[in-house]
Design a protein around this motif. Structure first.
Motif, mmCIF file in Angstrom:
data_model
loop_
_atom_site.group_PDB
_atom_site.id
_atom_site.type_symbol
_atom_site.label_atom_id
_atom_site.label_comp_id
_atom_site.label_asym_id
_atom_site.label_seq_id
_atom_site.Cartn_x
_atom_site.Cartn_y
_atom_site.Cartn_z
ATOM 1 N N SER A 176 20.343 29.406 2.894
ATOM 2 C CA SER A 176 20.996 28.238 3.481
ATOM 3 C C SER A 176 19.955 27.279 4.039
ATOM 4 C CB SER A 176 21.974 28.653 4.582
ATOM 5 O OG SER A 176 21.270 29.010 5.762
ATOM 6 N N GLU A 221 32.886 20.472 3.627
ATOM 7 C CA GLU A 221 34.263 20.987 3.605
ATOM 8 C C GLU A 221 35.148 20.325 4.655
ATOM 9 O OE1 GLU A 221 34.282 25.401 2.065
ATOM 10 O OE2 GLU A 221 32.992 25.275 3.845
ATOM 11 N N THR A 263 25.234 24.541 -4.787
ATOM 12 C CA THR A 263 26.166 24.026 -3.788
ATOM 13 C C THR A 263 25.987 24.813 -2.495
ATOM 14 O OG1 THR A 263 27.774 23.356 -5.462
ATOM 15 C CG2 THR A 263 28.584 23.620 -3.223
ATOM 16 N N TYR A 264 25.770 24.084 -1.412
ATOM 17 C CA TYR A 264 25.541 24.683 -0.103
ATOM 18 C C TYR A 264 26.662 24.236 0.820
ATOM 19 C CZ TYR A 264 20.977 25.424 -2.199
ATOM 20 O OH TYR A 264 19.968 25.804 -3.052
ATOM 21 N N LYS A 265 27.548 25.162 1.172
ATOM 22 C CA LYS A 265 28.691 24.816 2.013
ATOM 23 C C LYS A 265 28.281 24.957 3.472
ATOM 24 C CE LYS A 265 32.185 25.837 -1.441
ATOM 25 N NZ LYS A 265 33.454 26.527 -1.782
ATOM 26 N N GLU A 266 27.771 23.855 4.003
ATOM 27 C CA GLU A 266 27.238 23.860 5.360
ATOM 28 C C GLU A 266 27.636 22.568 6.069
ATOM 29 O OE1 GLU A 266 23.127 25.183 5.909
ATOM 30 O OE2 GLU A 266 22.980 25.432 3.730
ATOM 31 N N ASP A 324 28.099 20.533 0.852
ATOM 32 C CA ASP A 324 29.548 20.329 0.996
ATOM 33 C C ASP A 324 29.960 20.692 2.419
ATOM 34 O OD1 ASP A 324 32.283 20.238 0.869
ATOM 35 O OD2 ASP A 324 32.479 21.530 -0.889
ATOM 36 N N ASN A 351 32.212 15.423 1.541
ATOM 37 C CA ASN A 351 33.241 16.003 2.408
ATOM 38 C C ASN A 351 32.838 16.039 3.885
ATOM 39 O OD1 ASN A 351 35.198 16.476 0.390
ATOM 40 N ND2 ASN A 351 34.146 18.365 -0.232
ATOM 41 N N LYS A 405 34.696 19.694 7.707
ATOM 42 C CA LYS A 405 34.741 20.398 8.991
ATOM 43 C C LYS A 405 34.090 19.623 10.128
ATOM 44 C CE LYS A 405 34.922 25.039 6.964
ATOM 45 N NZ LYS A 405 34.228 26.349 6.834
ATOM 46 N N ILE A 450 27.717 16.541 8.938
ATOM 47 C CA ILE A 450 27.007 17.443 8.028
ATOM 48 C C ILE A 450 25.555 17.640 8.436
ATOM 49 C CG2 ILE A 450 26.260 17.765 5.635
ATOM 50 C CD1 ILE A 450 28.888 16.513 4.765
#
Length: 412
Positions: free
Chosen positions: A34, A79, A54-57, A77, A101, A81, A84
């Motif tokens: 990550s 997401e 793809t790094y969902k962070e 990405d 996102n 939340k 970023i």
């Protein structure tokens, strides 16, 4: 003496070790998987190589001077939340990422990349999509935002953010960016000595460029096209706007540029084409308008009052419905040596200057200001009659608003 030699040797070892240090590699199959972990492990001035993937962070905190380089445009990405990436250190470079996102909030301005109280930063070659705010600079100085692509999908002002925003930031270059589909393409507030060069800000919900309380800024060679209300320039001084294009900003309250409370500025060599109003001016003084092209606008220039000591020289007014609209008889602004496509005078001495002064304010323009519904008569014989009568005996239009040296050929 021996102590100083030991210090020098220790420093040399540190520098040598740093120069030979390998970059930290981040990927799905690497030891470090990550971006946040890579930053935690890094020491000052390290380089992080983020491989394609793809790094969902989100809430990535860059709190030390680092260089983050994406290979093959890795996707970060969030997401939806929250924010970023947040930079809170001097000397940070972000290069080559695809960030998507960003979270949406009605209380917090979440951004894809936020720079806070930092200097000497570089954000380049980044693509941002599905965003709230794009790149947000907050009290940050001496940095560069270069060659990024920011694509928003703003539908309403209340739940959308700006593409590039500067707040209390100084000595920043914003250049070669593409911004579209945001609330405001580029937004500045309390930001001085900013250079905005060669950007394309198009199809934004409100303004292509919007700035307030920002002095000594330079805007050159930008394209602002098909934005909700064009460009708004307010409560600032020492502005230079040169070589820009303001095009196709149409709407009942739209314009190429709105100038409100602007003083001591230069607006030169710009093109204002196919806007409802080329430049809408209110309470702005000591501005030089030189070498601009006003082409096929509804109004070339609309002066709403309280504007003094402005000079309009060497401009081309081509095929606008109204070249100049002026709502007051009081006038000390100078119109001199412009080309007017509607000029029907003659040049007997062949010196390139019309022998008869040109009155750019038409009576019909005055009537439309007072009664907007009269615009339906724009192409009628009635308009020609009243404009001719006002030319013969001026009563309503400013009698001292003349171009005494109208040019016979267009300014090149």
């Amino acid at each position: 003496m021996r102590y100083q030699s030991l210090l020098n040797f220790t420093f040399l070892l540190f520098v040598t070790a740093h120069l030979w240090a390998k970059p930290i590699v981040i990927c799905e199959s690497c030891e470090i998987k990550s971006i946040s972990e890579g930053i935690d492990r890094a020491i000052d001035f390290d380089t992080l190589i983020v491989k394609k993937g793809t790094y969902k962070e989100f809430n990535i905190l860059v709190d030390k001077p680092l260089t983050l380089i994406g290979e093959g445009y890795p996707i970060i990405d969030g997401e939806k939340k929250g924010e970023i990436m947040r930079i809170v250190s001097d000397g940070v470079t972000i290069d080559g990422f695809f960030i998507i996102n960003v979270g949406t909030s009605y209380t917090t301005d979440y951004a894809a990349i936020r720079v806070v109280k930092s200097e000497n930063f570089l954000i380049q070659n980044v693509v941002l999509e599905k965003l709230f705010f794009g790149i947000y600079l907050e009290k940050s100085n001496y940095g560069k935002v270069y060659h990024n692509k920011i694509i928003g999908d703003a539908k309403d002002e209340y739940n959308s953010g700006n593409g590039i925003q500067l707040w209390y930031s100084h000595h920043v270059e914003v250049s070669n960016n593409i911004v579209q589909g945001a609330r405001d393409g580029i937004y500045l507030e309390f930001s001085d000595n900013i250079t905005i060069d060669n950007n394309k800000s198009t199809n934004n919900l409100r303004y292509g460029l919007h700035f307030m309380f920002s002095d000594d800024d330079v805007y050159t060679n930008n394209l602002f096209e098909n934005n909700g209300a064009g460009v708004a320039v307010m409560f600032s001084k020492g502005i230079i706007m040169k070589g820009n294009t303001f095009r196709k900003n149409w709407g009942t309250a739209s314009f190429g540029v709105l100038l409100k409370e602007i003083n001591d500025a230069e607006i030169s060599n710009n093109t204002f084409e196919e806007n409802t109003i080329g430049i809408n001016i209110e309470g702005s003084n000591r501005i030089n308008y030189k070498g601009n092209n006003f082409i096929n606008n509804g109004w070339g220039i609309k002066v709403l009052g309280a504007c003094y000591a402005n000079a309009f020289t060497g401009n081309n007014f081509l095929y606008n419905s109204f070249d100049i609209s002026y709502d007051s008889k009081l006038n000390d602004n100078v119109f001199d040596g412009n080309y007017w496509s509607g000029y029907t005078g003659y040049d007997l001495d062949k010196n390139g200057i019309g022998d008869v002064p040109y009155r750019p304010v038409k009576l019909f323009s005055y009537i439309v200001n007072k009664t907007p519904e009269a615009i339906v008569l724009l192409r009628s014989l009635f308009m020609d009659i009243i404009d001719f009568s006002e030319k013969v005996s001026p009563v309503f239009t400013p009698d001292n608003l003349l171009d005494i040296n109208p040019l016979m050929t267009k300014v090149q």
